[in-house]
Motif scaffolding. Structure first.
Motif, PDB file in Angstrom:
ATOM      1  N   VAL A 162       0.855  -1.171   0.000  1.00 31.52           N
ATOM      2  CA  VAL A 162       0.000   0.000   0.000  1.00 31.52           C
ATOM      3  C   VAL A 162       0.897   1.228   0.000  1.00 31.52           C
ATOM      4  CG1 VAL A 162      -0.160   0.039   2.514  1.00 31.52           C
ATOM      5  CG2 VAL A 162      -1.892   1.202   1.167  1.00 31.52           C
ATOM      6  N   ARG A 163       0.517   2.271  -0.733  1.00 29.36           N
ATOM      7  CA  ARG A 163       1.322   3.482  -0.791  1.00 29.36           C
ATOM      8  C   ARG A 163       1.008   4.369   0.405  1.00 29.36           C
ATOM      9  NH1 ARG A 163       2.708   5.546  -6.820  1.00 29.36           N
ATOM     10  NH2 ARG A 163       3.217   3.526  -7.695  1.00 29.36           N
ATOM     11  N   VAL A 164       2.076   4.844   1.056  1.00 28.70           N
ATOM     12  CA  VAL A 164       1.926   5.702   2.222  1.00 28.70           C
ATOM     13  C   VAL A 164       2.678   6.990   1.960  1.00 28.70           C
ATOM     14  CG1 VAL A 164       2.312   5.902   4.704  1.00 28.70           C
ATOM     15  CG2 VAL A 164       1.815   3.674   3.715  1.00 28.70           C
ATOM     16  N   SER A 165       2.095   8.131   2.338  1.00 24.65           N
ATOM     17  CA  SER A 165       2.738   9.416   2.089  1.00 24.65           C
ATOM     18  C   SER A 165       4.013   9.536   2.911  1.00 24.65           C
ATOM     19  CB  SER A 165       1.790  10.563   2.444  1.00 24.65           C
ATOM     20  OG  SER A 165       1.618  10.653   3.835  1.00 24.65           O
ATOM     21  N   ILE A 166       5.009  10.256   2.380  1.00 23.26           N
ATOM     22  CA  ILE A 166       6.290  10.448   3.057  1.00 23.26           C
ATOM     23  C   ILE A 166       6.089  11.178   4.370  1.00 23.26           C
ATOM     24  CG2 ILE A 166       8.512  11.634   2.880  1.00 23.26           C
ATOM     25  CD1 ILE A 166       8.498  11.061  -0.090  1.00 23.26           C
ATOM     26  N   ALA A 167       5.155  12.131   4.406  1.00 26.22           N
ATOM     27  CA  ALA A 167       4.914  12.896   5.632  1.00 26.22           C
ATOM     28  C   ALA A 167       4.481  11.976   6.775  1.00 26.22           C
ATOM     29  CB  ALA A 167       3.846  13.959   5.374  1.00 26.22           C
ATOM     30  N   LYS A 193       8.746   9.594  15.878  1.00 27.93           N
ATOM     31  CA  LYS A 193       8.205   9.093  17.140  1.00 27.93           C
ATOM     32  C   LYS A 193       8.910   7.813  17.578  1.00 27.93           C
ATOM     33  CE  LYS A 193       3.623  11.184  17.108  1.00 27.93           C
ATOM     34  NZ  LYS A 193       3.948  12.212  16.118  1.00 27.93           N
ATOM     35  N   THR A 194       9.337   7.006  16.628  1.00 30.70           N
ATOM     36  CA  THR A 194      10.083   5.791  16.969  1.00 30.70           C
ATOM     37  C   THR A 194      11.420   6.143  17.604  1.00 30.70           C
ATOM     38  OG1 THR A 194       9.040   4.608  15.135  1.00 30.70           O
ATOM     39  CG2 THR A 194      11.023   3.636  16.069  1.00 30.70           C
ATOM     40  N   GLU A 195      12.119   7.172  17.055  1.00 32.60           N
ATOM     41  CA  GLU A 195      13.391   7.616  17.627  1.00 32.60           C
ATOM     42  C   GLU A 195      13.187   8.123  19.061  1.00 32.60           C
ATOM     43  OE1 GLU A 195      14.716  10.501  14.860  1.00 32.60           O
ATOM     44  OE2 GLU A 195      15.534   9.052  13.440  1.00 32.60           O
ATOM     45  N   ASP A 220       0.344   8.640  20.539  1.00 28.23           N
ATOM     46  CA  ASP A 220       0.618   9.353  19.290  1.00 28.23           C
ATOM     47  C   ASP A 220       1.045   8.385  18.191  1.00 28.23           C
ATOM     48  OD1 ASP A 220      -0.001  11.774  20.353  1.00 28.23           O
ATOM     49  OD2 ASP A 220       2.059  12.411  20.732  1.00 28.23           O
ATOM     50  N   LEU A 221       1.910   7.433  18.575  1.00 25.90           N
ATOM     51  CA  LEU A 221       2.370   6.458  17.590  1.00 25.90           C
ATOM     52  C   LEU A 221       1.216   5.600  17.105  1.00 25.90           C
ATOM     53  CD1 LEU A 221       4.821   5.302  16.108  1.00 25.90           C
ATOM     54  CD2 LEU A 221       5.159   3.738  18.027  1.00 25.90           C
ATOM     55  N   LEU A 222       0.319   5.226  18.015  1.00 22.30           N
ATOM     56  CA  LEU A 222      -0.833   4.427  17.634  1.00 22.30           C
ATOM     57  C   LEU A 222      -1.743   5.205  16.688  1.00 22.30           C
ATOM     58  CD1 LEU A 222      -2.517   1.851  17.968  1.00 22.30           C
ATOM     59  CD2 LEU A 222      -3.573   2.897  19.985  1.00 22.30           C
ATOM     60  N   ASN A 223      -1.944   6.496  16.992  1.00 20.62           N
ATOM     61  CA  ASN A 223      -2.776   7.327  16.116  1.00 20.62           C
ATOM     62  C   ASN A 223      -2.147   7.471  14.739  1.00 20.62           C
ATOM     63  OD1 ASN A 223      -4.784   7.795  18.008  1.00 20.62           O
ATOM     64  ND2 ASN A 223      -3.750   9.589  18.866  1.00 20.62           N
ATOM     65  N   ASP A 224      -0.818   7.617  14.704  1.00 22.41           N
ATOM     66  CA  ASP A 224      -0.145   7.725  13.408  1.00 22.41           C
ATOM     67  C   ASP A 224      -0.240   6.422  12.632  1.00 22.41           C
ATOM     68  OD1 ASP A 224       0.486  10.292  13.877  1.00 22.41           O
ATOM     69  OD2 ASP A 224       2.666  10.062  13.811  1.00 22.41           O
ATOM     70  N   MET A 225      -0.150   5.295  13.348  1.00 19.95           N
ATOM     71  CA  MET A 225      -0.291   4.012  12.674  1.00 19.95           C
ATOM     72  C   MET A 225      -1.696   3.856  12.101  1.00 19.95           C
ATOM     73  SD  MET A 225       2.502   2.421  12.539  1.00 19.95           S
ATOM     74  CE  MET A 225       1.811   0.897  11.920  1.00 19.95           C
ATOM     75  N   LYS A 226      -2.689   4.360  12.848  1.00 22.09           N
ATOM     76  CA  LYS A 226      -4.055   4.319  12.340  1.00 22.09           C
ATOM     77  C   LYS A 226      -4.177   5.183  11.091  1.00 22.09           C
ATOM     78  CE  LYS A 226      -6.441   3.368  16.707  1.00 22.09           C
ATOM     79  NZ  LYS A 226      -7.359   3.917  17.743  1.00 22.09           N
ATOM     80  N   ARG A 227      -3.486   6.328  11.091  1.00 19.64           N
ATOM     81  CA  ARG A 227      -3.542   7.218   9.927  1.00 19.64           C
ATOM     82  C   ARG A 227      -2.903   6.566   8.704  1.00 19.64           C
ATOM     83  NH1 ARG A 227      -0.650  12.336  10.858  1.00 19.64           N
ATOM     84  NH2 ARG A 227      -1.476  12.814   8.791  1.00 19.64           N
TER      85      ARG A 227
END
Length: 453
Positions: A165-170, A178-180, A271-278
């Motif tokens: 699946v394609r995911v935006s760079i942003a 957030k991982t760092e 925040d990481l979970l929300n980004d993963m959902k996005r």
């Protein structure tokens, strides 16, 4: 990796790219067909021209000469259109849409079946090349209205499954950042664990000291005075007091630090979970993009002129929910075209514009929910006819139907078998569609509501 495996991976990537480019090409064709002019016309022509050109190059790189040939011919037509050498007629747009369809069908077909399409491709390319030299466009005649004929199911409603699946760079950059931060927090937690272990060793030391003092305690039993023993006990009690105070202070400091880090870690994980959902969310436009062409094809075959207006394509929704919504939205739109809108002749008699309008609006509402509103400017639902149909099916008696208010009467169309269409076509009239739509919507935790003018 051998050449065959490499080519297979490249063609998988090409298949994904081609879907996006063909969707963009179709969108530009639909905009041009609406008769836009000026800068918008030039922009859409340029987009269509570039998409055909890019797709041609990509097809060449993966040895799909059939698609390359079609794209080259389509590109030539767009080049002539940019030079105003070709009139933009309905037949020309039919031919160009057919070209897009031919590419999609070719890619969807098993490799073993592709050679069978060579004759169709050669005929299509010949037509496209003929258009560039001024030859008349030959396409199947459009029906002149009246009773709608059978509709052939042409539009592929579900794209072939993909492992990527394609995911935006942003979105990816946000995830990496957030991982760092989580790695830094992990190192801090490791140090905190080391400090806690140090305190644990101190407590062990205290246990040893206490064990030594047990001998002195036993020696004092039954003896009123023993100077050395009492002195040792005194010193131990002083040391024990200071030690416990120091231990308590250290534990309070660690507890405070742990509490702060726990809150910080909790926020970061959220925040990481929300980004993963996005990342798992897609704009509604990925679903909406197929509908303008589908509506165009059905309306042309039905002898109707329909303008589909889409709003809210930027609203994002979970990919899994989006895929499940495809069929319900498709069915409603097909019903709108088939028997929701009148023929051009009927509309003119009613003083309406010859072109019917369907509006599909997506909007974000309270509670993180999404509302999909589909409406048309047809005559609406004939409630008297709905009641007659329900009575004929034995759903309700005449007396019960007379007691219904408008909303309850309208809800009857959600019953299996109830349809307001006087005829049955390949796409509607059986009275099953809205019942199935309601079932699928409710399965997703949604609500289906109806209204009529």
């Amino acid at each position: 990796m051998n050449e065959e495996e490499l080519l297979k991976k490249l063609r998988e990537a090409f298949s994904e790219e081609s879907r996006e480019r063909l969707a963009s090409l179709s969108s530009s064709l639909l905009s041009l067909e609406k008769g836009v002019g000026g800068e918008e016309k030039a922009r859409n022509l340029e987009v269509a021209f570039r998409e055909a050109h890019s797709l041609k190059g990509a097809a060449r790189s993966v040895n799909l000469s059939e698609i390359e040939t079609i794209c080259q011919a389509v590109e030539g037509v767009f080049a002539a259109m940019k030079r105003d050498e070709i009139n933009m007629s309905g037949d020309l747009f039919d031919l160009l849409h057919h070209s897009v369809r031919m590419i999609e069908d070719f890619l969807a077909a098993p490799e073993a079946a592709r050679p069978e399409r060579m004759g169709e491709i050669a005929s299509l390319v010949s037509q496209l090349q003929g258009v560039q030299t001024g030859r008349e466009v030959k396409v199947p005649e459009r029906k002149a209205g009246g009773e709608p004929g059978p509709i052939e199911e042409k539009t592929p409603l579900k794209p072939p499954p993909s492992e990527s699946v394609r995911v935006s760079i942003a979105k990816l950059d946000s995830l990496f950042f957030k991982t760092e931060e989580l790695v830094t927090l992990k190192l801090s937690s490791d140090q905190q664990l080391t400090d806690l272990k140090t305190i644990a060793r101190s407590i062990e030391d205290w246990n040893k000291r206490w064990a030594e003092m047990e001998r002195h305690r036993k020696a004092l039993q039954g003896m009123a005075t023993q100077g050395d023993a009492l002195d040792n006990l005194d010193r131990f009690l002083d040391w024990n007091r200071d030690f416990i105070r120091t231990l308590g202070a250290g534990l309070r400091t660690l507890t405070k630090g742990s509490s702060q880090k726990d809150r910080t870690l909790g926020l970061m994980v959220d925040d990481l979970l929300n980004d993963m959902k996005r990342v798992a969310m897609l704009p509604f436009s990925t679903l909406l993009d197929i509908f303008p062409r589908m509506v165009r094809e059905i309306s042309r075959e039905q002898g109707k002129d329909v303008d589909l207006r889409v709003k809210g394509g930027e609203v994002e929704i979970d990919r899994r929910i989006l895929e499940e919504m495809r069929d319900p939205v498709t069915h409603i739109l097909r019903n709108c075209v088939d028997h929701g809108l009148e023929s051009p002749e009927e509309r003119e008699k009613l003083g309406k514009p010859g072109t019917g309008t369907i509006e599909l609006t997506v909007s974000q509402v309270a509670g993180g929910k999404v509302e999909v509103l589909i409406s048309d400017d047809g005559p609406g639902i004939d409630l008297a006819q709905v009641k007659r149909k329900a009575q004929g099916l034995g759903i309700m008696t005449e007396q019960e139907l007379e007691a219904l208010d408008e909303r309850d009467a309208l809800s009857l169309v959600l019953r299996s078998g109830v349809s307001t269409s006087p005829i049955i076509t390949d796409i509607s009239g059986r009275g099953l569609g809205l019942a199935i739509v309601q079932e699928k919507v409710e399965k997703l935790g949604g609500l289906l509501s109806l209204d009529t003018a």
